[in-house]
Design a protein around this motif. Structure first.
Motif: not given
Length: 329
Positions: A276-287, A246-252
């Motif tokens: 460093g945060v931009s290396s997240s696979d979750y962020l990359r996929k959903h953004l 849920s945190i990562f989804n809110s960040i996206v």
């Protein structure tokens, strides 16, 4: 045609998270990229500046040997400059003692080698490490987000100006995205820094997410302390993986929102995500799924703290000055 002479640029970065040293050549090839995480005791959310600086002094001995010890004589003789990150951001008054470790070694190496010495900010290094190897390498005007443990900023970069102009046009007004992630992660019992473990768990979670308050934005700016407070209240009361996702989804969501806002406000379509945060696979996929702009994440290894960007900037500066010397009559 005469073959181009190959020369090398050495970069050093001593941040709050890593000790780094890199060697690049004048074609932009990465010859060496050595990084070592600083050791943070479990349960702590970071290090004091004095503690981090001490670790850098120890780490630099071994990293220097690894980067420079394997060079042949010709390569060593063709190192033309040494550069170090000397401050967090390219603005007046920006300072952290932790960067003195890299500055001290950088000046010493440059003097010993008899070569030029340059200083840049940690943030400039982050941006260049991604930009240089991206489709935006020759774009004159773009926005770079810097998402890390201590910084969450959107910077409008204009390379047509001399010196290059960096203008903050968005970002968090209080804590950084990395702080949000690490603070909740430590509360969940993880070892600092927590981003990689939390990202892995978010990517593999398929259950229901926790309802968190939407992060409100105002023309590119936002606050994160409110959502951190809510997440801390939920620790131990809800499923950990559900909370993390849920945190990562809110960040996206907030990154996607401010990307659109800044794009509209400044008539910009090209965006780089660094730090460093931009290396997240979750962020990359959903953004990539949500953003309608031209966005670039770059190599994951170059998203976190490293010295490649600083080495590239030093090489660019040396090359520009050498070109001026060769062309001015």
């Amino acid at each position: 045609m005469r073959e181009e002479t190959v020369w090398y640029s050495l970069g050093i970065d001593t941040s709050n998270y890593r000790t780094s040293m890199a060697l690049t050549d004048n074609r932009g090839n990465i010859i060496s990229n050595v990084r070592k995480l600083l050791e943070v005791p479990k349960g702590k959310r970071g290090l004091r500046q004095s503690e981090a600086l001490f670790q850098h002094i120890i780490n630099l001995q071994y990293i220097s040997e690894e980067v420079l010890g394997n060079l042949n004589d010709d390569m060593r003789k063709n190192i033309v400059c040494v550069s170090a990150s000397s401050r967090p951001r390219p603005v007046e008054g920006s300072y952290m003692p932790v960067f003195n470790g890299g500055v001290s070694l950088g000046k010493s190496l440059a003097a010993a080698l008899g070569v030029a010495y340059y200083e840049f900010s940690h943030q400039e290094g982050h941006i260049e490490a991604i930009r240089h190897y991206s489709a935006f390498k020759d774009v004159d005007r773009f926005v770079s987000f810097h998402f890390s443990g201590g910084t969450t900023e959107a910077i409008l970069v204009d390379t047509t100006m001399d010196p290059v102009n960096y203008e903050i046009v968005g970002g968090s007004k209080d804590i950084a995205l990395g702080q949000l992630i690490d603070r909740v992660g430590v509360s969940l019992g993880m070892k600092f820094p927590c981003g990689e473990e939390m990202d892995t768990r978010a990517c593999t979670y398929n259950g229901k997410m926790v309802e968190l308050p939407k992060i409100k934005t105002d023309t590119g700016f936002f606050n994160l302390s409110g959502i951190e407070t809510k997440c801390q209240q939920l620790v131990g009361k809800v499923d950990s993986d559900s909370l993390i996702t849920s945190i990562f989804n809110s960040i996206v969501t907030v990154i996607s929102d401010v990307t659109e806002e800044i794009g509209n406000e400044y008539d910009i379509n090209d965006f780089i995500y660094a730090g460093g945060v931009s290396s997240s696979d979750y962020l990359r996929k959903h953004l990539n799924e949500r953003c309608s702009r031209n966005i670039c994440f770059g190599n994951k290894e170059l998203s976190g703290d490293n010295a490649v960007g600083v080495a590239l900037l030093g090489g660019n500066t040396y090359g520009h000055k050498a070109y001026q010397c060769n062309t001015v009559k």
